[in-house]
Design a protein around this motif. Structure first.
Motif, PDB file in Angstrom:
ATOM      1  N   THR A  52      -5.863  -9.186   2.742  1.00 23.60           N
ATOM      2  CA  THR A  52      -6.297  -8.678   1.513  1.00 23.60           C
ATOM      3  C   THR A  52      -7.940  -8.134   1.733  1.00 23.60           C
ATOM      4  N   GLY A  53      -8.253  -8.271   3.202  1.00 25.35           N
ATOM      5  CA  GLY A  53      -9.559  -7.957   3.484  1.00 25.35           C
ATOM      6  C   GLY A  53     -10.637  -8.889   2.869  1.00 25.35           C
ATOM      7  N   VAL A  68      -8.919  -5.777  -4.820  1.00 24.31           N
ATOM      8  CA  VAL A  68     -10.031  -5.553  -3.653  1.00 24.31           C
ATOM      9  C   VAL A  68     -10.107  -3.999  -3.317  1.00 24.31           C
ATOM     10  N   GLU A  69      -8.943  -3.406  -3.062  1.00 20.99           N
ATOM     11  CA  GLU A  69      -8.710  -2.232  -2.602  1.00 20.99           C
ATOM     12  C   GLU A  69      -9.528  -1.188  -3.751  1.00 20.99           C
ATOM     13  N   ALA A  70      -9.542  -1.394  -4.883  1.00 15.17           N
ATOM     14  CA  ALA A  70     -10.037  -0.646  -6.046  1.00 15.17           C
ATOM     15  C   ALA A  70     -11.544  -1.023  -6.256  1.00 15.17           C
ATOM     16  N   ALA A  76       0.838  -1.176  -0.084  1.00 14.68           N
ATOM     17  CA  ALA A  76      -0.034   0.239   0.073  1.00 14.68           C
ATOM     18  C   ALA A  76       0.983   1.218  -0.190  1.00 14.68           C
ATOM     19  N   LEU A 107      -4.674  -7.762  -3.288  1.00 10.40           N
ATOM     20  CA  LEU A 107      -5.142  -6.554  -2.386  1.00 10.40           C
ATOM     21  C   LEU A 107      -5.492  -5.412  -3.191  1.00 10.40           C
ATOM     22  N   PRO A 108      -4.594  -4.941  -4.279  1.00  4.09           N
ATOM     23  CA  PRO A 108      -4.847  -3.802  -5.197  1.00  4.09           C
ATOM     24  C   PRO A 108      -6.225  -3.989  -5.681  1.00  4.09           C
ATOM     25  N   CYS A 164      -5.231  -1.950 -13.008  1.00  7.60           N
ATOM     26  CA  CYS A 164      -5.120  -1.642 -11.656  1.00  7.60           C
ATOM     27  C   CYS A 164      -3.600  -2.055 -10.951  1.00  7.60           C
ATOM     28  N   HIS A 218       3.072   2.391   2.986  1.00 10.52           N
ATOM     29  CA  HIS A 218       3.641   1.177   3.888  1.00 10.52           C
ATOM     30  C   HIS A 218       5.291   0.966   4.029  1.00 10.52           C
ATOM     31  N   HIS A 266      -0.694   0.322  -9.544  1.00  7.25           N
ATOM     32  CA  HIS A 266      -0.384   0.046  -8.162  1.00  7.25           C
ATOM     33  C   HIS A 266       1.148   0.030  -7.855  1.00  7.25           C
TER      34      HIS A 266
END
Length: 308
Positions: A190-191, A130-132, A99, A127-128, A232, A102, A236
């Motif tokens: 990754t959430g 998911v965050e997007a 991130a 992760l990128p 994406c 980070h 990132h």
């Protein structure tokens, strides 16, 4: 000028040896290890860890927790290469590229937990997205990975390299109980709303990982396609020194993925392979399980911490 002192606790394991090799002879730090007869001496270990500036723990999980418990000096900083603290909120997760900002968090941290090898690739890919908002939190993910046998530690290395042991299988799928210890780490960082299905395996080669994640575009929002997923990831990691996203045109020309191509480096190569007609995408990560997946990542985190 006083040189910073770096103590490797467990320098005779696979990861510890690699870290020692990467740091040996550096003029900008003082490297400390214990002699063979003192490696299991609790008093000697406690003394060494409290006298260093940064301790790198290359130990089984229980021994890593024990080592952290030895610390009385509030100035001691720690990089833990075990899996003991990877889901602990008070530890900073040691993946600098995950991130924006980070890397600075790692640089300023007192306690850094090195990522697992497989999670490094999975988190880098997912992760990128998911965050997007391109990959839903409840997407039913399946992650497949093959590693060189060094990922299994000393026992696996002995199994494949010892002349006293019958020839090991050329390919092994393991973790069949679907409770691999890396799965909670992947989900947390990754959430994702649900645990991904993770299928690991070993091949009859020493080191290197190919990790893949299949994506069915029918399960994504309207308008999300392979090109958007690739864009994406490319955005990132545009300024990431150690993470490369393969251009789509280059990916189209690739016939296979070689898990050993980045061995000996701290680099990771991400790919997006698209079959628009079928609505299928394959995400891939290639890296060295002993490099970006272990010792290389630890040294990268050490560099960040030494700079503060």
């Amino acid at each position: 000028m006083r040189l910073p002192t770096v103590f490797i606790d467990g320098d005779q394991g696979t990861t510890g040896l690699q870290i020692h090799d990467r740091l040996r002879g550096r003029p900008d730090l003082q490297l400390v290890t214990l002699p063979a007869d003192a490696r299991k001496d609790a008093q000697r270990r406690e003394q060494a860890i409290n006298e260093c500036d940064i301790a790198i723990l290359c130990l089984p999980d229980g021994a890593a927790r024990e080592a952290v418990g030895f610390i009385r000096n509030p100035n001691v900083r720690v990089i833990d290469a075990s899996s003991a603290h990877r889901t602990q909120p008070q530890w900073v997760y040691g993946f600098p590229e995950m991130a924006e900002g980070h890397a600075q968090r790692i640089a300023q941290a007192r306690r850094v937990t090195n990522p697992g090898c497989y999670p490094t690739g999975a988190i880098a890919l997912l992760l990128p997205l998911v965050e997007a908002g391109l990959l839903p939190l409840d997407y039913p993910l399946a992650i497949h990975a093959i590693s060189g046998y060094s990922g299994g530690g000393r026992a696996a290395i002995d199994e494949y390299e010892s002349n006293d042991v019958p020839c090991a299988a050329p390919f092994k799928v393991y973790g069949l109980a679907l409770e691999h210890k890396h799965t909670p780490e992947i989900q947390l960082h990754t959430g994702l709303a649900h645990r991904p299905l993770f299928v690991p395996s070993y091949g009859a080669y020493r080191q290197g990982i190919v990790l893949t994640v299949p994506i069915d575009l029918r399960l994504l929002a309207v308008g999300v396609d392979g090109e958007r997923l690739h864009a994406c990831l490319a955005r990132h990691y545009a300024n990431a020194r150690h993470v490369e996203v393969v251009p789509l045109a280059d990916a189209c020309a690739m016939a296979h993925l070689d898990p050993q191509v980045l061995n000996g480096t701290n680099d990771m190569r991400l790919g997006v392979f698209v079959n628009a007609e079928r609505g299928h995408v394959l995400l891939s990560a290639v890296f060295d399980n002993l490099g970006k997946g272990a010792s290389g990542a630890a040294v990268q985190n050490l560099e960040l911490m030494l700079a503060t």
